[in-house]
Scaffold this active site. Structure first.
Site, PDB file in Angstrom:
ATOM      1  N   ASP A  88      95.436   1.790   7.083  1.00 48.43           N
ATOM      2  CA  ASP A  88      94.578   1.035   6.153  1.00 48.43           C
ATOM      3  C   ASP A  88      95.066  -0.407   6.076  1.00 48.43           C
ATOM      4  O   ASP A  88      96.213  -0.712   6.421  1.00 48.43           O
ATOM      5  CB  ASP A  88      94.568   1.676   4.754  1.00 48.43           C
ATOM      6  CG  ASP A  88      95.919   1.618   4.049  1.00 48.43           C
ATOM      7  OD1 ASP A  88      96.959   1.821   4.716  1.00 48.43           O
ATOM      8  OD2 ASP A  88      95.954   1.370   2.830  1.00 48.43           O
ATOM      9  N   GLU A 152      98.362   3.229   2.043  1.00 52.03           N
ATOM     10  CA  GLU A 152      99.583   2.485   1.744  1.00 52.03           C
ATOM     11  C   GLU A 152      99.285   1.237   0.928  1.00 52.03           C
ATOM     12  O   GLU A 152      99.997   0.916  -0.021  1.00 52.03           O
ATOM     13  CB  GLU A 152     100.297   2.096   3.052  1.00 52.03           C
ATOM     14  CG  GLU A 152     101.756   1.690   2.869  1.00 52.03           C
ATOM     15  CD  GLU A 152     101.974   0.242   2.496  1.00 52.03           C
ATOM     16  OE1 GLU A 152     103.081  -0.092   2.071  1.00 52.03           O
ATOM     17  OE2 GLU A 152     101.024  -0.588   2.616  1.00 52.03           O
TER      18      GLU A 152
END
Ligand code: BES
Ligand code: MN
Ligand code: MN
Length: 453
Positions: A88, A152
């Protein structure tokens, strides 16, 4: 090793075009409009791991974005490395400040410009290519597992639970992460410290509606003014955080540790020039490297309230808000700091307003050992490939999973990052050097060989 270098050189166009395809997927975890893109990125990573030759690979669902898990077991009696990374990325805004579109990777000056190029797609992708090379050469010296997550950048809310219930699956001898920075391409380094984090949001509310700032101004508390005063009081004159108890658990570095830290090459003039600032500012009595690597801090990340549109509107806002992060150092606990902040911030409010404090995510700081087998393998890999001994450094950013891996799995991490602080992570025009990418792959291959030996 030169054979590996030649192999990478020969295949670099393919590696780059594969990475570019990943960079074109806008996997912004914070933005629910990109939910499908986040999954698309996970699926692409899964496919690339399969093509690289892992034994098995799967998408593991969480209440949020999926985790990509894969493994290559060559021999159960050999050591196992667990590679962690995140697919991500941060939101790309402000879009207007990008010189090329954030999700259309563009090479300028030997650097790949795209959101996620360095943080962390370009960095974890090196590990997939390293495995592929070792597979092709029939030289996979140890077992390798991959855990690439998709949350994250939003605090890894579901990772703690995932690690707890998948302990057997994640069994390994060491964690390997490329999601940090090097000192420079001339001076390799290995990160041995990361800061923790406690992220808060505050809202100050005054009158029950926005008011005419002429009719009511001066007679009613303005939440925006009050919020600014409250925030300003959170630092004292020496730049220390003014929250009772904030420093209680902080472990001061020894004189030797401080001296070692400050031996790392650092040019303050270049630092200021690169950032376009006339002066650095921070806690008195500490150098810039100490301030970012070893000291806890408090910063406003966003602040808003009232009229922020075009032109002028005379209005006294009903509410004002801010997002505030505190970076923590070893031994400070995010839950305790969150509680201290909440109590203190509430106590600062005058009777004319009400204050709401909400905690977002947090994570503990981490210090990784420099006397482990894995650290020595990493240092040797740099020596072989770079011809230089890496310097241990402490980075200011946070990767909360490092402390979690230690706590839940008892595992140490090697932070073998290949980015640069100047790569504009989280900023417009994020980039990653092609040279960093290619030499990173080579260094990772060398790590596995040294670690298995
Ligand atoms: N890769 C960064 C952390 C980082 C950057 C470490 C540079 C060392 C040097 C990571 O993706 C990140 O941005 N982490 C967040 C914390 C997270 C809980 C949102 C951070 O540090 O703000
Ligand atoms: Mn990252
Ligand atoms: Mn990041």
């Amino acid at each position: 090793m030169t054979e590996i270098k030649a192999f990478i050189e020969k295949n670099k166009e393919t590696y780059l075009s594969e990475l570019f395809e990943l960079l074109r997927i806008p996997s912004v975890s914070a933005d629910s409009r990109h939910k499908d893109d986040v999954r698309k990125a996970a699926e692409y990573v899964l496919q690339k791991l399969r093509e690289a030759g892992v034994d098995r690979a799967e998408l593991m669902e969480t209440p949020g974005h999926p985790i990509v898990f894969a493994e290559k077991v060559v021999d159960p009696s050999k050591p196992t490395v667990l590679v962690y990374g995140h697919y991500d990325v941060q939101p790309p805004d402000p879009l207007a400040l990008w010189n090329s579109p954030p999700f259309e990777p563009t090479v300028r000056d030997g650097k790949i410009y795209a959101r996620g190029s360095c943080d962390d797609k370009g960095q974890f992708y090196m590990h997939i290519k390293a495995l592929e090379i070792m597979m092709k050469r029939k030289e996979v010296p140890c077992n390798i597992k991959f855990m690439i997550e998709g949350e994250e950048e939003v605090g890894s809310a579901h990772l703690g639970e995932f690690v707890k219930v998948n302990k057997a699956k994640l069994k390994a001898d060491v964690i390997l992460i490329s999601d940090t920075a090097l000192i420079s391409l001339d001076q390799p380094s290995i990160t041995v410290g990361l800061r923790g984090l406690s992220y808060m949001e505050v809202q100050v509310t005054g009158p029950n509606r926005d008011l005419h700032s002429g009719v009511y101004g001066g007679a009613v508390a303005n939440p925006a003014n009050v919020l600014c005063q409250m925030i300003a009081s959170l630092h004292d004159e020496s730049g220390r955080v003014n929250i009772p108890g904030f420093y209680d658990d902080v472990v001061e570095l020894t004189a030797e540790e401080r001296a070692a830290l400050n031996r790392a090459p650092f040019n303050l003039d270049e630092y200021k020039k690169e950032l376009g600032i006339a002066e650095v500012r921070g806690e008195k009595g500490y150098t810039t490297l100490e301030r970012t690597g070893t000291r806890p801090t408090l910063d406003v990340n966003g602040i808003w309230g009232g009229y922020t549109g075009e032109g002028a509107k005379t209005v006294l806002p009903s509410t004002a808000s801010a997002k505030i992060s505190m970076r923590l150092v070893p031994n400070q606990h995010p839950d305790k700091i969150t509680a201290l902040f909440t109590r203190h911030f509430q106590s600062l409010a005058p009777k004319s307003v009400t204050v709401k404090v909400t905690a977002h995510h947090g994570g503990e700081a981490a210090v990784t050992p420099t006397d482990s087998k894995a650290f020595r393998a990493a240092a040797r890999a740099f020596e072989e490939v770079w011809g230089k001994t890496p310097i241990p450094t402490r980075d200011g950013g946070s990767i909360p999973i490092v402390a979690l891996f230690k706590k839940e799995l008892g595992l140490d991490t090697v932070l073998m990052g290949f980015g640069l602080d100047s790569d504009a992570l989280h900023s417009p025009n994020e980039h990653y050097g092609i040279r960093n990418f290619l030499i990173g792959i080579e260094t990772i291959v060398a790590f596995h060989r040294n670690f298995a030996q």
